[in-house]
Design a protein around this motif. Sequence first.
Motif, PDB file in Angstrom:
ATOM      1  N   LYS A  11      -0.839  10.912  -0.396  1.00 50.15           N
ATOM      2  CA  LYS A  11       0.028   9.729  -1.040  1.00 50.15           C
ATOM      3  C   LYS A  11       0.719   8.908  -0.116  1.00 50.15           C
ATOM      4  CE  LYS A  11       1.798  12.551  -5.098  1.00 50.15           C
ATOM      5  NZ  LYS A  11       0.497  13.496  -5.038  1.00 50.15           N
ATOM      6  N   ALA A  12       0.814   7.689  -0.656  1.00 51.96           N
ATOM      7  CA  ALA A  12       1.564   6.727   0.265  1.00 51.96           C
ATOM      8  C   ALA A  12       2.982   7.414   0.578  1.00 51.96           C
ATOM      9  CB  ALA A  12       1.923   5.350  -0.635  1.00 51.96           C
ATOM     10  N   GLY A  13       3.414   7.177   1.834  1.00 52.21           N
ATOM     11  CA  GLY A  13       4.485   7.944   2.272  1.00 52.21           C
ATOM     12  C   GLY A  13       4.252   9.075   2.988  1.00 52.21           C
ATOM     13  N   ASP A  14       2.896   9.589   3.023  1.00 52.45           N
ATOM     14  CA  ASP A  14       2.439  10.945   3.726  1.00 52.45           C
ATOM     15  C   ASP A  14       2.148  10.534   5.121  1.00 52.45           C
ATOM     16  OD1 ASP A  14       2.637  12.409   1.484  1.00 52.45           O
ATOM     17  OD2 ASP A  14       0.667  12.744   1.219  1.00 52.45           O
ATOM     18  N   GLY A  15       2.102   9.210   5.563  1.00 51.68           N
ATOM     19  CA  GLY A  15       1.667   9.076   6.895  1.00 51.68           C
ATOM     20  C   GLY A  15      -0.026   9.031   7.184  1.00 51.68           C
ATOM     21  N   TYR A  40      -5.246   1.295   0.549  1.00 53.67           N
ATOM     22  CA  TYR A  40      -3.880   1.723   0.097  1.00 53.67           C
ATOM     23  C   TYR A  40      -3.480   0.759  -0.825  1.00 53.67           C
ATOM     24  CZ  TYR A  40      -1.967  -2.022   3.286  1.00 53.67           C
ATOM     25  OH  TYR A  40      -1.531  -3.211   3.848  1.00 53.67           O
ATOM     26  N   PRO A  41      -2.789   1.100  -1.892  1.00 55.16           N
ATOM     27  CA  PRO A  41      -2.308   0.167  -2.885  1.00 55.16           C
ATOM     28  C   PRO A  41      -0.902  -0.381  -2.569  1.00 55.16           C
ATOM     29  CG  PRO A  41      -1.839   2.559  -3.797  1.00 55.16           C
ATOM     30  CD  PRO A  41      -2.488   2.568  -2.199  1.00 55.16           C
ATOM     31  N   SER A  42      -0.553  -1.388  -3.136  1.00 52.57           N
ATOM     32  CA  SER A  42       0.470  -2.228  -2.673  1.00 52.57           C
ATOM     33  C   SER A  42       1.848  -1.614  -3.166  1.00 52.57           C
ATOM     34  CB  SER A  42       0.471  -3.685  -3.367  1.00 52.57           C
ATOM     35  OG  SER A  42       1.783  -4.448  -3.128  1.00 52.57           O
ATOM     36  N   LEU A  43       2.170  -0.195  -2.869  1.00 53.23           N
ATOM     37  CA  LEU A  43       3.464   0.372  -3.031  1.00 53.23           C
ATOM     38  C   LEU A  43       3.777   1.270  -1.773  1.00 53.23           C
ATOM     39  CD1 LEU A  43       2.094   3.300  -3.904  1.00 53.23           C
ATOM     40  CD2 LEU A  43       2.090   2.103  -6.063  1.00 53.23           C
ATOM     41  N   ILE A  44       4.770   1.580  -1.520  1.00 53.45           N
ATOM     42  CA  ILE A  44       5.628   2.350  -0.501  1.00 53.45           C
ATOM     43  C   ILE A  44       5.319   3.735  -0.677  1.00 53.45           C
ATOM     44  CG2 ILE A  44       7.521   2.389   1.057  1.00 53.45           C
ATOM     45  CD1 ILE A  44       6.143  -0.281   1.166  1.00 53.45           C
ATOM     46  N   GLY A  47       1.034   7.108  -5.157  1.00 54.82           N
ATOM     47  CA  GLY A  47      -0.215   6.275  -4.948  1.00 54.82           C
ATOM     48  C   GLY A  47      -1.066   7.064  -4.469  1.00 54.82           C
ATOM     49  N   HIS A  48      -2.299   6.661  -4.028  1.00 55.42           N
ATOM     50  CA  HIS A  48      -3.404   7.178  -3.206  1.00 55.42           C
ATOM     51  C   HIS A  48      -3.976   6.204  -2.098  1.00 55.42           C
ATOM     52  CE1 HIS A  48      -6.666   9.589  -2.142  1.00 55.42           C
ATOM     53  NE2 HIS A  48      -7.693   8.657  -2.344  1.00 55.42           N
ATOM     54  N   ASN A  49      -3.548   6.834  -0.871  1.00 53.26           N
ATOM     55  CA  ASN A  49      -4.053   6.139   0.413  1.00 53.26           C
ATOM     56  C   ASN A  49      -4.970   6.831   1.031  1.00 53.26           C
ATOM     57  OD1 ASN A  49      -1.536   4.674  -0.044  1.00 53.26           O
ATOM     58  ND2 ASN A  49      -0.928   5.090   1.817  1.00 53.26           N
ATOM     59  N   LEU A 291      -4.441  -8.965  -5.554  1.00 51.38           N
ATOM     60  CA  LEU A 291      -4.372  -7.624  -5.226  1.00 51.38           C
ATOM     61  C   LEU A 291      -4.084  -7.662  -3.619  1.00 51.38           C
ATOM     62  CD1 LEU A 291      -8.236  -6.916  -6.159  1.00 51.38           C
ATOM     63  CD2 LEU A 291      -6.279  -5.877  -7.041  1.00 51.38           C
ATOM     64  N   PRO A 292      -2.618  -7.588  -3.322  1.00 58.97           N
ATOM     65  CA  PRO A 292      -2.038  -7.705  -2.124  1.00 58.97           C
ATOM     66  C   PRO A 292      -2.806  -6.833  -0.978  1.00 58.97           C
ATOM     67  CG  PRO A 292      -0.321  -7.405  -3.812  1.00 58.97           C
ATOM     68  CD  PRO A 292      -1.945  -7.092  -4.622  1.00 58.97           C
ATOM     69  N   THR A 293      -3.167  -5.709  -1.419  1.00 54.53           N
ATOM     70  CA  THR A 293      -3.554  -4.995  -0.303  1.00 54.53           C
ATOM     71  C   THR A 293      -5.327  -4.741  -0.316  1.00 54.53           C
ATOM     72  OG1 THR A 293      -3.235  -2.998  -1.592  1.00 54.53           O
ATOM     73  CG2 THR A 293      -1.434  -3.662  -0.038  1.00 54.53           C
ATOM     74  N   TYR A 294      -5.959  -5.501  -1.018  1.00 60.45           N
ATOM     75  CA  TYR A 294      -7.472  -5.447  -1.099  1.00 60.45           C
ATOM     76  C   TYR A 294      -7.955  -6.655  -0.741  1.00 60.45           C
ATOM     77  CZ  TYR A 294      -6.547  -0.815  -2.965  1.00 60.45           C
ATOM     78  OH  TYR A 294      -6.231   0.602  -2.917  1.00 60.45           O
ATOM     79  N   THR A 295      -9.162  -6.576  -0.531  1.00 61.13           N
ATOM     80  CA  THR A 295      -9.990  -7.734   0.262  1.00 61.13           C
ATOM     81  C   THR A 295     -10.590  -8.634  -0.568  1.00 61.13           C
ATOM     82  OG1 THR A 295     -11.216  -8.062   2.318  1.00 61.13           O
ATOM     83  CG2 THR A 295     -12.454  -6.721   0.591  1.00 61.13           C
TER      84      THR A 295
END
Lengths: 548, 281
Positions: A11-15, A40-44, A47-49, A291-295
Amino acid sequence: MTEYSVLIGGKAGDGIAQAGQLIASIFSDLGYYVYQYVDYPSLIRGGHNFCIIRAAEKPVFTHRTGVDLILALDQKTADLHIHNLTTQGTVIYDSPKVKSEGQALAINEILAQYKGRPIMGNTAMVGGFCGCVGIPWSLVEAVIRKKLPKETDLNLLIAREAYSRITRCISVQPVEGASPRPLLSGNEWIGLGLLAGGIDAYVAYPMTPSSGVLHFLASVADEAGIDVVHPESEIAVILMALGFAYAGKKTAVGTSGGGFCLMTEGVSLAGMAELPIVIVLSQRGGPSTGLPTYTAQSDLLFTCHAGQGEFPRFIAAPATPLEAFWWAAEAVQLAWKLQIPTFILSDKTFSEGIYTPEAEPEIRATTPLPAPSYPYKRYADTPDGVSPILVPPYSGEVVKVNSYMHDYSGITSEDPEMTVAMVQKRLRKAEKLATMTDQPGAVVCGGSVKAKTAILCWGSPRGVCSEVADELGLRLVSPVVLSPFPAGEFRRSMQGVEKVILVEDSSTGQLDKVLAREGYRTDELILRYDGRPFAVEELVERVRRVAS
Amino acid sequence: MTSDETIVTQTQNTWCPGCGNFAIQHAMKFVIQELEAEGMARDHFVLVSGIGCHAKIADYFQLNSFYSLHGRTIPVATGIKMANPNLKVICFAGDGDLYAEGLDHLIHAAKRNLDITVICHNNRVYGLTTGQYTPTSPYGYQGKSTPNGLHEYPLNIIELLLGAGATFVSRAYTRRLPHLKRIFKEAIMHQGFAHVDVLQICASFFNATTWYDERVYETNESNAGLFEFACRTAKQWNYNDDTKIPIGIFFQTRKPVLPEKKIQKEVDRGVIVKKILEKAT
Ligand SMILES: Cc1ncc(C[n+]2csc(CCOP(=O)(O)OP(=O)(O)O)c2C)c(N)n1
Ligand code: SF4
Ligand SMILES: [Mg+2]
């Protein structure tokens, strides 16, 4: 070729990204070339990283779908990626939180045993990975000591415990005769190139995926003796940078599409006032916030045309660490030699991908700029259109720059003859720029260089395209310089090509439009616009279908 | 040539007869020459202008200048000053330019407290684009874009600057020349961000000469160090109502000026790049 792919997810936040970098460092220490894809999705939080770390005995700049090891810190990682496991592959999962095949690692139990914080679960997973692939503990310890300067001892205890709980199942051997290589993100390679090119200042407003350049340069600003400024908006960014340039300081700015929209009036000002500036533009999925974090590669034409009026600009899209380093430095030099805006056009995949370099970066010597003559005129007419720069204060002379059409001394003029003289001066600079940049290196060739079918690409997809070209025996042609278009080098690279397959992360094929203007036609477009870069296996299939 | 002749260019002046910009140019010329006589080098001045009638001042002074974009004097001046703290950087902005198009920069510059001077040629109209309303035009103002009268009250710029943390906030009037000169000089000498809102006569689109002449008075500046006092003086006129109009220094204080350091340091780039690469290995 020996190579390994490891996927770590949570999850986002798991490092996850940090754990991925530890694994990448360990491979680099063993002498492997490494590429790390970060998704990673645009959240802190939540989500799934995931990251895919690919290590090989020769340079790699892209990921593969198939992975040898999945490290699952959440259920989604196991569920979403298990079908990508190679035949010898296995899973290490955080038990009992995650249910999966493979080896269980009771991370919470380990954390409780050593009173670790939840975030240290990622260190436990790295420990488990190292145990699984048989990395000597001394090497693991050395890497953790270097890369985790905070709470190092606690992290080591946790990693060690996980390391000893896991059964070895794959054997990763060191590469003989190879030594560790630096591991930096694409943004950091660009930032390093800007430093090498001699920037005095970097000005930026945070925007994914370009912020890495800002963070990197801010972290080294004091030791490098540069100014790093984060002002109130992208409009302020580019105008401040032009203020720096007027005062003689080599300056770069960085942003992504939305921020660049705000900068365009400043880009045009740089064109008119003939002020040098470097713009790092890292694309992401658009339009708008997108899509802030996608290419994506959908801002090529925008970058070519942004800003009202006609003025020369230079655009390079590097695809490897060395190219980023070299072209970022070159962008600084070209901006000052010709007093124009220059661009490093990147994207999420390149900017946030993490790479070992294909060879050792070299700093090239810079040539001094021509000296002015006196009495000084900021826009003095010269054969090549370049008027020598004078930096204020200079006793007895004035330096006037102007966004209006102006005369040789920089005073507003709407006189038709003066207008023509100034337009032609800028056109001569454009000609000079074209001869300076249509040089070896402006177009990269690879694959089977005599093949009649060519894969054409620019920017980050080159990594995957070049592997596909190798695998299918096709030619690879990839312009790095996109403006002014390196017509001579491109013609040479395309000699004998009968069929052209363009691969681009866009929905319309923007390089195709650029090439049409140059008199080329592409036969097949392989376009991708879901925000994700192609993996080798995916693109091999797509190209194979259209190649014959 | 005399200093008086060399400080101006030969460019033909295109301001309308009776335009308050002449007074601003004259006062600034006087102050720069005075500062020069006191030992400040002329080549250390950099004028940054926006776009509008006011901005032509960049063409008229034979001084370093950056004729920038509409609304963008402040970021340009900020970059120049950060790049070389020895330069005396003065912005010449219009009220449309500074209070509409580029208002965000003004607030942030006040907050940042970099040592630059901002002169707003506040004629309360868009002069160059023929008289549309600006953020300081009065309620009911009829311009080409508001033929039925403006339904917005003006911004009290002085209050706004006080709120943003500016360390030098002042107002002047183009028909009080000695006062204008003094305020310009004090603003330039102030260490930190200095703002002068100059009530400027626009002879063609907003000729408030008589109205101002009857209402403008020079405020007592002995309490200029007191913020509460400054707020009260600022409230005396809200850019709209028929009241007395104080001019002078409303507020002046000292705060840390944005640290300017760095780029003077010469560092071998080869060495630093190697060091970073080693650390990343
Ligand atoms: C981005 C942009 N928008 C609009 C304009 C057109 N424009 C030129 S001057 C001006 C208004 C000027 O008003 P002000 O700043 O008050 O200056 P003045 O002419 O009154 O001195 C405008 C809107 C422009 N040059 N640039
Ligand atoms: S329009 Fe107004 S501000 Fe512009 S020059 Fe004429 S009088 Fe001056
Ligand atoms: Mg105005």
